[in-house]
Motif scaffolding. Structure first.
Motif, PDB file in Angstrom:
ATOM      1  N   GLY B  65       0.783  -1.164   0.098  1.00 42.56           N
ATOM      2  CA  GLY B  65       0.033   0.006   0.009  1.00 42.56           C
ATOM      3  C   GLY B  65       0.869   1.244  -0.063  1.00 42.56           C
ATOM      4  O   GLY B  65       0.386   2.283   0.120  1.00 42.56           O
ATOM      5  N   HIS B  66       2.216   1.324  -0.133  1.00 42.57           N
ATOM      6  CA  HIS B  66       2.931   2.378   0.234  1.00 42.57           C
ATOM      7  C   HIS B  66       4.040   2.255  -1.029  1.00 42.57           C
ATOM      8  O   HIS B  66       4.512   1.031  -1.454  1.00 42.57           O
ATOM      9  CB  HIS B  66       3.624   2.629   1.394  1.00 42.57           C
ATOM     10  CG  HIS B  66       4.453   1.696   2.090  1.00 42.57           C
ATOM     11  ND1 HIS B  66       5.562   1.380   1.545  1.00 42.57           N
ATOM     12  CD2 HIS B  66       4.021   0.432   2.855  1.00 42.57           C
ATOM     13  CE1 HIS B  66       6.252   0.430   2.248  1.00 42.57           C
ATOM     14  NE2 HIS B  66       5.277  -0.083   2.840  1.00 42.57           N
ATOM     15  N   TYR B  67       4.675   3.290  -1.362  1.00 46.98           N
ATOM     16  CA  TYR B  67       5.901   3.306  -2.235  1.00 46.98           C
ATOM     17  C   TYR B  67       7.108   3.577  -1.652  1.00 46.98           C
ATOM     18  O   TYR B  67       8.273   3.770  -2.255  1.00 46.98           O
ATOM     19  CB  TYR B  67       5.432   4.684  -3.152  1.00 46.98           C
ATOM     20  CG  TYR B  67       4.298   4.341  -3.957  1.00 46.98           C
ATOM     21  CD1 TYR B  67       4.143   3.132  -4.621  1.00 46.98           C
ATOM     22  CD2 TYR B  67       3.448   5.309  -3.873  1.00 46.98           C
ATOM     23  CE1 TYR B  67       2.748   3.015  -5.390  1.00 46.98           C
ATOM     24  CE2 TYR B  67       2.082   5.155  -4.525  1.00 46.98           C
ATOM     25  CZ  TYR B  67       1.804   4.019  -5.191  1.00 46.98           C
ATOM     26  OH  TYR B  67       0.539   4.123  -5.931  1.00 46.98           O
ATOM     27  N   ASP B  68       7.248   3.373  -0.477  1.00 44.37           N
ATOM     28  CA  ASP B  68       8.614   3.573   0.360  1.00 44.37           C
ATOM     29  C   ASP B  68       9.618   2.549  -0.174  1.00 44.37           C
ATOM     30  O   ASP B  68      10.629   2.938  -0.301  1.00 44.37           O
ATOM     31  CB  ASP B  68       8.491   3.188   1.817  1.00 44.37           C
ATOM     32  CG  ASP B  68       8.034   4.735   2.771  1.00 44.37           C
ATOM     33  OD1 ASP B  68       7.827   5.658   1.849  1.00 44.37           O
ATOM     34  OD2 ASP B  68       8.077   4.724   3.773  1.00 44.37           O
ATOM     35  N   ALA B 125      -1.626   5.884  -7.999  1.00 48.61           N
ATOM     36  CA  ALA B 125      -2.412   6.544  -6.958  1.00 48.61           C
ATOM     37  C   ALA B 125      -3.873   7.056  -7.218  1.00 48.61           C
ATOM     38  O   ALA B 125      -4.813   6.601  -6.464  1.00 48.61           O
ATOM     39  CB  ALA B 125      -1.584   7.795  -6.577  1.00 48.61           C
TER      40      ALA B 125
END
Lengths: 319, 533
Positions: B65-68, B125
C-alpha cells in the motif's frame, strides 16, 4: 464497516521487519523507527550551524529563518519574508522526518537531501552563497573553529560543515506519534474518532498518495486530478506551475511533491502557496480536487483527528 | 667461472629479478577488497532491479500500500550506478572503457525506468483511489434509484466494466466502458435532481479515471518490467568477473615467479655463505695444524737442546774421566821420581819417565781427538787436501803400528797412489780403524788394510777377525764415548770411531760396517778424490 477490519488485522499481526529495515505491513503507513542511531555530537554542531546566519552570504538569514522550531520546523506563514530578499514563492515546509523522504522540494526538484541543501546554499534568493565561502567565514571565526575542532580532528572544512548540517537535518525525526503507537499495537493510543478518521483516510483514497513512513514525500502528483484546481484558482505565481518549473515538460505542469503529513497539525498553513490556513480547509480542497468528492464536516473532523495523531515526539518530548 | 662465483652471480640475478617482478607486482597489485566490492555492487544492480520489479508488481496489485520500498530501491539503484562509475584500477584501459560504456547504457535504461516509476506512482495512486471509490459511489447511487430501473442497469454495467478492467485489461473493455459511461452521462444530464446528477457525476468521474488510467499504469508496468536492465547488468557482472579472474591469474603467476626467484636468491645466498664458512673452517684447521707442527718442532728442538746439553755434560764428564788416569800416572810417577829419584837407579828412573811420557802422549792424542770432534761438531772441520802418496803414507802407518804393538798388518794397494787428500785427517781415519782392528782381535789373527784407488775415489777396507760388534751396538757405533758391550778389559776412550765418522763426513765420504759377533769386522770407507791437476 468492512474497511476497519483491515486496521484490526494489522494490530493482531505484529509487523515483520525485512533486511532493509523497512517494516512490511499490510498498512500503507509505517511507524517511524524509535531509534535512529544519530551521531548526536555532530548533530549538535549541525544544529548550531542551522540556526546561525553564518551560512548566508550577507549573514542576515539562517536555515532557521524559514524553519522555526516553534512552528514544527516550518514557518507558520504562507510565504517567508526574509530580510533583504523577496518574499518566497512557496510555503516553507517542515523538516521533521525528512530522512524518510524520497522527494525533496515542492517540485521534487532534488533527488537527495545533499543536492537539495547544496541548491539552497547557492539559491540567490536564499543563502546566496557557496560552500567555499561558508568555509572561509567559519574559519575566520575562532568560536566556530573551536566548535569544529571539538568534533572533527581536521577542524573546519566545507565537507565537515555540510556533513554536520545534514546530520542535524536527518536527526529531526519524530517517532512515537499516537498513530505509530497504534500501528505498533497500542489500541488506546488513538481516539475512536481518529481511528474512524484513519479508516476514512484510506477509504476516500487520501492514502493512495499519503502513504509510507513519512505519510507522503515519496511521489509526485498533479494538483487537481479530479477537477482543475487552477481553473478555479487562477495562477498567481510561477510556483503554481509546479514541477514544470524544473523540467519544462508539459506533463509536469502543476505537478508537486506529495507533502509528508507527519506533524501536519503543527505546520499550517498548507499547500505550496500556503493557501489553506487550516487542516479542515486543506482536507476540503484535497477531497474536491484530488478525490473528486465533497466530504461532510463529520468526516472532515474525523480525518483531522487522525492527522493530529501523526504528531510525534522530538528527542523524547511530544511536539 | 668457479662455483662460488656462479652462486654469487645467481644471487645477484635472482635479487634483481625479485626487485623487478616485485615492482611489477606492486604496480599491478589488485586492491582485493575494492575489486570484490565492485563485483558485489555490479551483481547488486541485478538484485535491486529484480526487487524493484517485484515491488512494482506488488504496488500494482495493491499487495503493497505504499511506495517507500519502491522508492528506496530506486534510490539504491541510483546510488549504485553513481558509485560504479569509478572502476577498479586493476582493469586495463579497454576493459575499463567497455565497462564504463555498458554502465552508461545501464544508467540510461535506469533513468528511463525511474521516470516510468515516478509516472507509475502518480497514475497508480489516482487509479487506486478511483478503483476503490467507484464501487462505493455506485453503491451510494443505487440507494437513490429504482432497483430494476434503467439507471440501476447502467450502474451494474459500469460496475462490471470496472471489475473487468481490473482483472482483464484489453481495448474491448475500454470500449464497452466508454459506451456505458456515455449512457451514464446522458442519465446525468437528464437527472431529475441536482443531488442525483452529482452522485452520477462522481461515478462517471471515477469510472473514467479507471478506464483511462488502467491501461496507462499497465503499460508503464509492462515497459518497466520488459527492460533488458537485468540481463545487461548480469552480462556486465559476468564480464567484470572474467576480467577479475584474469587479473587474479596474472597476479598468481607473478607471485609464483616472485616466489621462485626468492627461493633461488635464498638458496644461492645460503650456499655462498655455507661455502665461505666451510672455507673459513678449513683455513682455521690448516692454521691449527701448522701451529701444532710448529709446537711439535719447538718441543723437538727443546728436547734436542736438552739432549745436547746432556751430551755436553756427559762429554765433559767422560773427557775429564779419560784425562784422570794419564794425569794420575803423570802425578804419581813424577812424585815418585821427586821423592825417590836420587835413590833409584837409572833404569827405574827411565821406566817412570817413560810412563810420564806415554801418559802425556795419550793425553795429547786424546786432546787431539777431542779437539777434532769439537771442530767437527761446530761445523768448522774443513779438510785441507794436499798431494799425497798413499803407498808411502799407509806404509808408514802400518810400520808405526807394528813397532808400537808388534802386530803385522797386511797391506794391499791398487791404483795410482798419488792422490790429493788431507793427510792429517787421513791419518786420524786409518790410525783409529787399524788401532781398533788390532786392539779387538787376538794377537795372532790377521788384520788387513786394502786400498783401492780409482780416478774419482779411493776406498779403504780394514778387516779383522776379532770379537765383532753386537747388532744392538751398531746404531750407536759412531757416538762419542760409546763402547761396545763385548770390549771387556781392553782400554779405550770411545772416541776413535766418533772421530772416524766425523773425518769421513768432513770429506764428504761414506763409511759402511759389516760385522759378525766373534767372527770379525770390516770397515769400508770411500772418499771422493779431487781431479788431479
Amino acid at each position: 464497516m468492512p474497511l476497519l477490519g483491515a486496521c484490526t488485522r494489522a494490530r493482531d499481526e505484529p509487523s515483520l521487519t525485512t533486511e532493509r529495515s523497512l517494516p512490511t505491513s499490510t498498512e500503507p503507513i509505517l511507524p517511524i523507527p524509535l531509534d535512529s542511531g544519530d551521531d548526536l555530537e555532530l548533530a549538535q554542531l549541525g544544529e548550531e550551524l542551522f540556526f546561525s546566519p553564518i551560512v548566508s552570504e550577507d549573514g542576515r538569514v539562517s536555515c532557521g529563518s524559514c524553519h522555526l522550531r516553534e512552528r514544527g520546523m516550518a514557518d507558520g506563514r504562507p510565504h517567508s519574508e526574509l530580510p533583504g530578499r523577496p518574499v518566497t514563492l512557496t510555503n516553507s515546509t517542515t523538516l521533521y522526518n525528512l530522512r524518510y523522504y524520497y522527494e525533496f522540494g515542492w517540485f521534487g526538484q532534488s533527488e537527495s537531501l545533499e543536492s537539495h541543501l547544496d541548491g539552497l546554499i547557492k539559491a540567490p534568493k536564499l543563502m546566496a552563497s557557496n560552500w567555499g565561502s561558508v568555509e572561509s567565514r567559519l574559519k575566520a571565526s575562532p568560536g566556530w573553529v573551536a566548535k569544529f575542532l571539538a568534533v572533527f580532528s581536521d577542524g573546519v572544512s566545507l565537507t565537515n560543515a555540510r556533513r554536520a548540517l545534514l546530520t542535524f537535518e536527518r536527526s529531526l525525526s519524530t517517532p512515537n506519534a499516537p498513530f505509530d503507537r497504534w500501528l505498533r499495537g497500542e489500541r488506546a493510543a488513538l481516539t475512536p474518532e481518529a481511528e474512524r478518521g484513519y479508516a476514512l483516510f484510506k477509504s476516500y483514497g487520501c492514502v493512495s498518495c499519503h502513504q509510507g513512513m513519512a505519510v507522503g514525500a515519496n511521489m509526485l502528483e498533479t494538483f487537481g486530478v479530479m477537477r482543475d484546481y487552477f481553473r478555479d484558482h487562477p495562477s498567481t505565481s510561477d510556483a503554481d506551475q509546479g514541477r514544470f518549473n524544473t523540467t519544462h515538460r508539459e506533463e509536469d505542469r502543476h505537478v508537486f511533491r506529495v507533502p509528508s503529513l507527519r506533524n501536519v497539525a503543527l505546520t499550517a498553513p498548507y499547500f505550496h502557496d500556503g493557501s489553506a490556513p487550516t487542516l479542515e480547509k486543506a482536507i476540503d480542497v484535497m477531497a474536491r480536487y484530488q478525490l473528486g468528492r465533497e466530504l461532510d464536516s463529520a468526516d472532515v473532523q474525523s480525518i483531522v483527528a487522525f492527522l493530529k495523531s501523526l504528531t510525534g515526539e522530538y528527542r523524547g518530548k511530544p511536539l | 667461472m668457479n662455483f662460488p662465483a656462479l652462486l654469487r652471480v645467481g644471487f645477484i640475478l635472482s635479487a634483481l629479478g625479485c626487485v623487478g617482478v616485485g615492482g611489477l607486482a606492486y604496480r599491478k597489485a589488485i586492491a582485493h577488497a575494492r575489486a570484490a566490492n565492485y563485483g558485489h555492487d555490479l551483481r547488486q544492480l541485478n538484485v535491486v532491479d529484480a526487487r524493484m520489479n517485484e515491488e512494482l508488481l506488488k504496488c500494482r496489485s495493491g499487495l503493497l500500500g505504499h511506495y517507500d520500498t519502491l522508492s528506496a530501491s530506486a534510490l539504491e539503484q541510483r546510488q549504485l550506478l553513481q558509485k560504479l562509475r569509478e572502476t577498479p584500477s586493476f582493469l586495463d584501459a579497454p576493459r575499463a572503457f567497455d565497462i564504463q560504456q555498458r554502465l552508461q547504457a545501464l544508467a540510461r535504461l535506469f533513468a528511463l525506468k525511474d521516470t516510468r516509476l515516478e509516472h507509475f506512482k502518480s497514475n497508480n495512486a489516482v487509479l487506486r483511489n478511483s478503483r476503490s471509490f467507484a464501487p462505493i459511489a455506485a453503491e451510494r447511487l443505487l440507494t437513490h434509484v429504482e432497483k430494476q430501473g434503467v439507471l440501476a442497469q447502467l450502474v451494474s454495467r459500469v460496475l462490471s466494466t470496472l471489475l473487468t478492467a481490473a482483472t482483464a485489461p484489453d481495448p474491448g473493455v475500454s470500449k464497452a466502458g466508454e459506451a456505458a459511461l456515455d449512457a451514464l452521462r446522458d442519465a446525468r444530464d437528464n437527472a431529475e435532481s441536482r443531488a442525483l446528477a452529482d452522485e452520477i457525476d462522481v461515478l462517471i468521474r471515477h469510472t473514467a479515471v479507471v478506464i483511462a488510467r488502467q491501461p496507462v499504469v499497465d503499460t508503464l508496468v509492462l515497459e518497466a518490467l520488459s527492460q533488458p536492465f537485468g540481463r545487461d547488468a548480469a552480462l556486465l557482472g559476468e564480464l567484470y568477473s572474467q576480467a577479475y579472474r584474469d587479473a587474479l591469474a596474472a597476479e598468481a603467476q607473478r607471485e609464483k615467479v616472485l616466489f621462485a626467484l626468492a627461493i633461488a636468491m635464498v638458496a644461492c645466498g645460503l650456499s655462498d655463505i655455507l661455502l665461505r664458512v666451510r672455507k673459513g673452517a678449513q683455513a682455521l684447521e690448516r692454521a691449527t695444524a701448522e701451529l701444532t707442527r710448529a709446537n711439535q718442532a719447538l718441543a723437538k728442538e727443546r728436547e734436542k737442546e736438552h739432549e745436547l746439553g746432556e751430551m755436553k755434560t756427559r762429554f765433559v764428564a767422560m773427557t775429564s774421566h779419560e784425562f784422570r788416569s794419564p794425569l794420575s800416572t803423570v802425578m804419581s810417577s813424577s812424585e815418585l821420581l821427586s821423592t825417590y829419584g836420587e835413590r833409584w837407579d837409572g833404569e827405574r828412573r827411565q821406566e817412570h819417565l817413560g810412563r810420564i811420557r806415554d801418559a802425556a802422549h795419550n793425553m795429547s792424542q786424546l786432546l787431539d781427538e777431542i779437539l777434532l770432534i769439537g771442530t767437527a761438531e761446530a761445523g768448522t772441520l774443513r779438510p785441507t787436501p794436499a798431494p799425497l802418496n798413499l803407498d808411502e803414507h799407509s806404509h808408514d802407518l802400518v810400520a808405526t803400528l807394528a813397532s808400537e804393538t808388534g802386530r803385522q798388518v797386511s797391506r794391499t794397494l791398487s791404483g795410482d797412489p798419488n792422490v790429493v787428500l788431507d793427510e792429517r785427517l787421513l791419518r786420524h781415519l786409518l790410525q783409529n780403524l787399524l788401532d781398533n782392528a788390532v786392539k779387538y782381535s787376538p794377537p795372532e789373527s790377521s788384520v788387513t788394510l786394502q786400498i783401492d784407488i780409482a780416478s774419482r775415489e779411493v776406498r779403504f777396507i780394514v778387516r779383522d777377525s776379532g770379537i765383532g760388534i753386537a747388532a744392538e751396538d751398531l746404531p750407536l757405533l759412531f757416538t762419542s764415548f760409546h763402547r761396545g758391550k763385548n770390549v771387556g778389559q781392553r782400554r779405550g776412550s770411545g772416541l776413535g770411531l766418533a772421530v772416524v765418522k766425523r773425518v769421513v763426513d768432513a770429506q764428504a765420504g761414506e763409511i759402511h760396517v759389516e760385522s759378525q759377533l766373534g767372527q770379525g769386522t770390516e770397515f769400508r770407507v770411500t772418499l771422493p778424490l779431487e781431479a788431479r791437476s
